[in-house]
Enzyme design. Structure first.
Site, short mmCIF file in Angstrom:
data_model
loop_
_atom_site.label_atom_id
_atom_site.label_comp_id
_atom_site.label_asym_id
_atom_site.label_seq_id
_atom_site.Cartn_x
_atom_site.Cartn_y
_atom_site.Cartn_z
N ASP A 118 -0.55 23.38 -10.44
CA ASP A 118 -0.99 24.78 -10.50
C ASP A 118 -2.28 24.88 -11.30
OD1 ASP A 118 1.17 25.44 -9.09
OD2 ASP A 118 2.20 26.55 -10.69
N TYR A 138 -5.23 23.72 -9.33
CA TYR A 138 -5.55 24.72 -8.30
C TYR A 138 -6.25 25.92 -8.94
CZ TYR A 138 -4.89 28.11 -4.55
OH TYR A 138 -5.10 29.06 -3.58
N ASP A 139 -5.67 26.38 -10.05
CA ASP A 139 -6.27 27.53 -10.74
C ASP A 139 -7.71 27.23 -11.14
OD1 ASP A 139 -4.03 29.06 -10.47
OD2 ASP A 139 -3.25 28.62 -12.47
N SER A 173 -1.70 39.76 -5.07
CA SER A 173 -1.58 38.60 -5.94
C SER A 173 -1.92 39.05 -7.35
CB SER A 173 -2.55 37.55 -5.44
OG SER A 173 -2.36 36.38 -6.15
N GLU A 202 7.14 40.35 -18.60
CA GLU A 202 8.31 39.67 -18.02
C GLU A 202 7.88 38.29 -17.55
OE1 GLU A 202 9.30 41.54 -14.02
OE2 GLU A 202 7.33 42.41 -14.44
N LYS A 215 6.91 35.14 -15.31
CA LYS A 215 6.37 34.94 -13.97
C LYS A 215 7.19 33.82 -13.34
CE LYS A 215 2.01 34.44 -11.50
NZ LYS A 215 2.36 33.41 -10.54
N ASP A 264 8.53 31.13 -10.82
CA ASP A 264 7.85 30.24 -9.90
C ASP A 264 8.67 30.11 -8.61
OD1 ASP A 264 5.76 28.74 -9.17
OD2 ASP A 264 6.26 26.99 -10.39
N ARG A 308 5.16 36.85 1.85
CA ARG A 308 3.87 37.47 1.63
C ARG A 308 2.86 37.14 2.73
NH1 ARG A 308 0.27 36.55 -3.67
NH2 ARG A 308 0.00 34.50 -2.78
N GLU A 336 10.92 37.86 -6.24
CA GLU A 336 10.71 36.43 -6.08
C GLU A 336 11.99 35.76 -5.62
OE1 GLU A 336 7.64 36.24 -6.71
OE2 GLU A 336 7.18 34.10 -6.86
N TYR A 338 14.89 37.61 -7.91
CA TYR A 338 14.60 38.55 -9.00
C TYR A 338 13.63 39.59 -8.47
CZ TYR A 338 16.53 36.59 -13.29
OH TYR A 338 17.38 36.19 -14.30
N LYS A 373 2.19 44.38 -16.98
CA LYS A 373 1.86 45.49 -16.09
C LYS A 373 1.67 46.76 -16.92
CE LYS A 373 4.58 43.24 -12.60
NZ LYS A 373 5.91 43.04 -12.05
N LYS A 399 -0.97 32.74 -17.85
CA LYS A 399 -0.37 31.49 -17.42
C LYS A 399 -0.16 30.54 -18.60
CE LYS A 399 -0.16 30.69 -13.04
NZ LYS A 399 -1.18 30.37 -12.19
N CYS A 412 16.01 -7.42 -3.60
CA CYS A 412 16.77 -6.35 -4.25
C CYS A 412 17.24 -6.81 -5.63
CB CYS A 412 17.96 -5.96 -3.38
SG CYS A 412 19.08 -4.82 -4.18
N CYS A 469 21.31 -7.18 -5.47
CA CYS A 469 22.08 -8.14 -4.68
C CYS A 469 21.22 -9.30 -4.20
CB CYS A 469 22.73 -7.45 -3.49
SG CYS A 469 21.55 -6.97 -2.22
N CYS A 498 16.28 -2.41 0.52
CA CYS A 498 17.10 -3.61 0.44
C CYS A 498 17.81 -3.77 1.78
CB CYS A 498 18.13 -3.42 -0.68
SG CYS A 498 19.55 -4.51 -0.54
N CYS A 531 25.45 -5.00 -0.84
CA CYS A 531 24.72 -4.64 -2.06
C CYS A 531 25.58 -3.67 -2.89
CB CYS A 531 23.39 -3.98 -1.68
SG CYS A 531 22.48 -3.39 -3.11
S1 IVH Z 1 3.92 41.29 -9.82
C1 IVH Z 1 0.98 43.50 -7.52
N1 IVH Z 1 5.69 40.07 -11.33
O1 IVH Z 1 3.34 35.76 -8.69
C2 IVH Z 1 1.65 42.55 -8.40
N2 IVH Z 1 4.65 38.85 -9.59
O2 IVH Z 1 0.56 34.99 -8.62
C3 IVH Z 1 2.29 41.48 -7.67
N3 IVH Z 1 5.45 36.56 -9.38
O3 IVH Z 1 2.68 37.22 -5.60
C4 IVH Z 1 3.31 40.77 -8.26
N4 IVH Z 1 6.91 36.61 -11.01
O4 IVH Z 1 5.02 36.28 -6.01
C5 IVH Z 1 4.84 39.96 -10.32
N5 IVH Z 1 7.32 39.09 -12.69
C6 IVH Z 1 6.45 39.00 -11.68
C7 IVH Z 1 6.32 37.82 -10.94
C8 IVH Z 1 5.39 37.78 -9.91
C9 IVH Z 1 6.37 35.88 -10.04
C10 IVH Z 1 4.65 36.02 -8.27
C11 IVH Z 1 4.50 36.95 -7.10
C12 IVH Z 1 3.03 37.16 -6.93
C13 IVH Z 1 2.49 35.94 -7.60
C14 IVH Z 1 1.07 36.14 -8.05
#
Ligand code: IVH
Length: 684
Positions: free
Chosen positions: A38, A41-42, A87, A121, A123, A125, A144, A179, A229, A295, A319, A411, A414, A429, A435
């Protein structure tokens, strides 16, 4: 990137980034097989964003910043989202979180002393999913996808117990977003099963969840332990509340799981403190998380803030840093699996990675060792990617002279030859059942929960009986009663434990057909394939006849859910004299039940049954299978739609709810009678 970057360099780099990010998106979303962590990628996404900010004229039509995730694959039907699925932007430090709050303040033109409450809260995975309820009924579930158009996974989602099929007192239109994920424990167990059946082994719980949800066959999803969740909503016919936290609580009261780490933070200090709290709790949480989502609390402010590009202005994900550490590779051990696969395991000088001590890493296979140029004594950088088995990401002393590591060609258990077939990376093997490692693994698989499920025959007992020479093949399990007296004389065995074990074995003399076939451990034959095969051939004998007949391979590969790879594995298995002998021997001891292909039409067809409390004469899975055979569906929660609740000792809130709603309640004994009556006296 260097500050002196020319426009031409930047254009070239942006083109490379677009292609590279698209490639990783495809690996991640379509193939559930990511190469990049991750964090890696980020970093690519961030570099792309920064370069685009410096050179706005170079923003490409195919820029990753214009896409959300990957385009949906074609296997599942596409469905447009009523509201886009967004996202999140990321923050990687305390300062970046503070900047987020400042941006919100600026955008809303709030005075400096106006408090901005946030929710915080974990995040999770997993993969996001939108659940649409109309008049309280679940009518559509979608992934999505690209944010505007997702994939229809309604049938699959109906198999997830955390997700209600229907809800009471809900708005006419309610889209719950959240999720879908797999717990760490369920992921490990699934991978063990996949490994045992020669099926696909997943890189991490997220990929396992994605691979399990995005299936054409909901039967596969049903067999995978997915969870859910809620973290938000899409279209609503009426507002849930005025504040984020209250709206989430409303979703909780409607029956959707919400995180118990969801809190309201009135100040930045509280928000940062909650991040640390979640970070600390991370290793002990039963599921993977990769950060904390904040949020804006007031929903009217969220409305005004709107979105920019792919992400809302009212939310941000803080993150966790990638968890990496450096240590020394002290040894490489080779483990031999049930199918004879030699898996190298790196033994490390123990080191803490993100709060967990790591002493072992999987090195996957011979090629991976060669790719990293690993030798004993090398310093390595390891990483816990998505909280799964740690991996070596880099060999830090590659250039130092050291004795090369030679992968064994025999192996270690055995001494039979160990070879990789052409085009395969795995070295196996060739010793088959001679074995001891393979013998143990095969027996373990045969008695495991997904196969014959013989209680009390755990690893320790298996090893003990193998060492005593009592167990060579599965048939010997059913002859263990001949050793009753000897066993009673052994340490740790009492009359009661011996009798329980022997009774558990006797109870499986007429096993379920698919579980029996799965238990044989034929490569690539998981429980779903086993079911498909027996649906077609009825019995093991029927299947065997087909496999050894002329043109058998073609006949097998034409079965729904069975391809040429499985067909070849079956033909190989049934042609091998050793296997045929072991199977004949086993079939002289047990008689698998013929497969009853379609659920019968009974008075229970189409009904919904909930099992709660503990069951004493059968496992939960067995009870659910019985319900399925009656044509009924088993659900996880009690609602007005429930037709029967089977309650064992310890039943709590579900039983209470059933009583409140006036739903019929049965004991386990009564349930057994219902099943027996429906099947004319025989429950199976
Ligand atoms: S809010 C408009 N809350 O993370 C806001 N997303 O990287 C959209 N995710 O697409 C999502 N835990 O699939 C929110 N507590 C959480 C989350 C969460 C996991 C995922 C979600 C989103 C992705 C974005």
């Amino acid at each position: 990137m260097a500050e002196s970057l020319t426009e031409a360099d930047a254009a070239e780099r942006l083109a490379w980034l677009a292609a590279e990010i698209a490639r990783h998106d495809k690996l991640y979303h379509d193939q559930d097989a990511p190469e990049a962590s991750d964090a890696q990628y980020d970093a690519l996404v961030r570099e792309n964003r920064e370069l685009e900010a410096r050179f706005p004229e170079l923003v490409r039509a195919d820029s990753p910043s214009k896409r959300l995730g990957a385009a949906p694959t074609s296997a599942l039907a596409k469905v447009p989202h009523a509201r886009p699925m967004l996202s999140l932007d990321n923050a990687f430090s305390d300062e970046e979180l503070a900047e987020f709050v400042s941006r919100v303040r600026r955008f809303l033109a709030l005075p400096a002393d106006e408090p901005i409450a946030l929710t915080a809260e974990p995040k999770i995975d997993g993969l996001s999913c939108s659940l649409r309820y109309e008049h309280g009924q679940l009518v559509l579930a979608a992934t999505r996808g690209d944010g505007a158009v997702g994939e229809d996974v309604t049938a699959n989602v109906r198999t997830i117990r955390d997700i209600p099929q229907s809800i009471v007192a809900a708005p006419d239109v309610l889209e719950v977003r959240g999720e879908v994920y797999m717990s760490k424990a369920d992921f490990a167990a699934l991978n063990a099963r996949q490994e045992a059946s020669g099926g696909k082994v997943f890189a991490n719980p997220r990929n396992a969840a994605a691979g399990s949800l995005r299936q054409k066959d909901p039967g596969i999803t049903a067999a995978r332990p997915l969870r859910f969740y809620a973290h938000g909503w899409g279209e609503l016919s009426e507002p849930l509340a005025a504040m984020q936290l209250l709206a989430m609580k409303k979703l909780g009261s409607l029956g959707f799981p919400i995180s118990d780490l969801l809190v309201r933070c009135d100040t930045i200090e509280e928000a940062l403190a909650h991040y640390r709290k979640i970070e600390q709790a991370r290793a002990d949480l039963p599921y993977d998380i990769d950060g904390v989502v904040y949020k804006v609390g007031r929903l009217d402010w969220q409305e005004r803030l709107g979105q920019v590009g792919r992400a809302p202005r009212w939310a941000i994900a803080r993150k966790f840093p990638a968890e990496k550490a450096e240590t020394t590779l002290e040894a490489i051990d080779i483990q031999v699996g049930r199918t004879g696969k030699l898996t190298p395991v790196g033994r490390l000088k123990p080191v803490g990675v993100g709060g967990v001590m790591v002493a072992n890493v999987t090195l996957h296979n011979r090629d991976e060792i060669a790719r990293l140029g690993l030798r004993i004594g090398d310093r390595v950088r390891i990483q816990r990617a998505g909280d799964v088995i740690p991996q070596v990401v880099e060999n830090l002393t590659r250039d130092e002279p050291r004795k090369p590591y030679v992968f064994p060609d025999h192996c270690p258990m055995c001494a039979s030859e160990a070879v990789a077939e052409e085009g395969e990376v795995d070295v196996r093997c060739a010793g088959g059942l001679i074995c001891p490692a393979q013998r143990f693994e095969r027996l373990r698989h045969f008695v495991s929960r997904g196969a014959l499920d013989i209680e009390g025959l755990g690893e320790k007992s298996l090893v003990e009986f193998i060492e005593l020479g009592w167990l060579h093949s599965p048939a010997d399990i059913f002859r263990l009663h001949n050793h009753r007296d000897e066993l009673l004389g052994r340490e740790g065995w009492k009359e009661k434990s011996v009798d329980n074990l022997l009774a558990a074995i006797e109870a499986k003399r007429r096993p379920d057909g698919p579980r029996f076939l799965f238990g044989l451990g034929i490569r690539h034959v998981g429980i779903v394939t086993a079911r498909d095969l027996l649906k077609c051939f009825g019995t093991i004998d029927g299947l065997r006849r087909a496999a050894v007949s002329e043109g058998g391979e073609a006949e097998l590969s034409s079965v729904h859910g069975v391809g040429p790879v499985v067909a070849e594995a079956l033909v190989d298995f049934f042609h091998e004299p050793h296997n045929r002998e072991a199977l004949d021997d086993l079939l002289s001891e047990v008689t698998p039940a013929p497969f009853v292909s379609d659920a019968r039409q009974t008075e229970w067809s189409g009904k919904t049954i909930v099992f709660t409390g503990s069951l004493e004469t059968m496992s939960r899975d067995e009870a659910k299978e019985q319900a399925e055979r009656l044509g009924a569906r088993s659900a996880g929660s009690v609602s007005a739609k429930t037709d029967l609740v089977v309650a064992g000792p310890g039943a709590g809130s579900k039983l209470k709810k059933a009583e409140e709603l006036g739903i019929r309640v049965a004991t386990e004994e009564e349930w057994a009678k219902i099943v027996a009556d429906a099947f004319g006296g025989s429950p199976k």
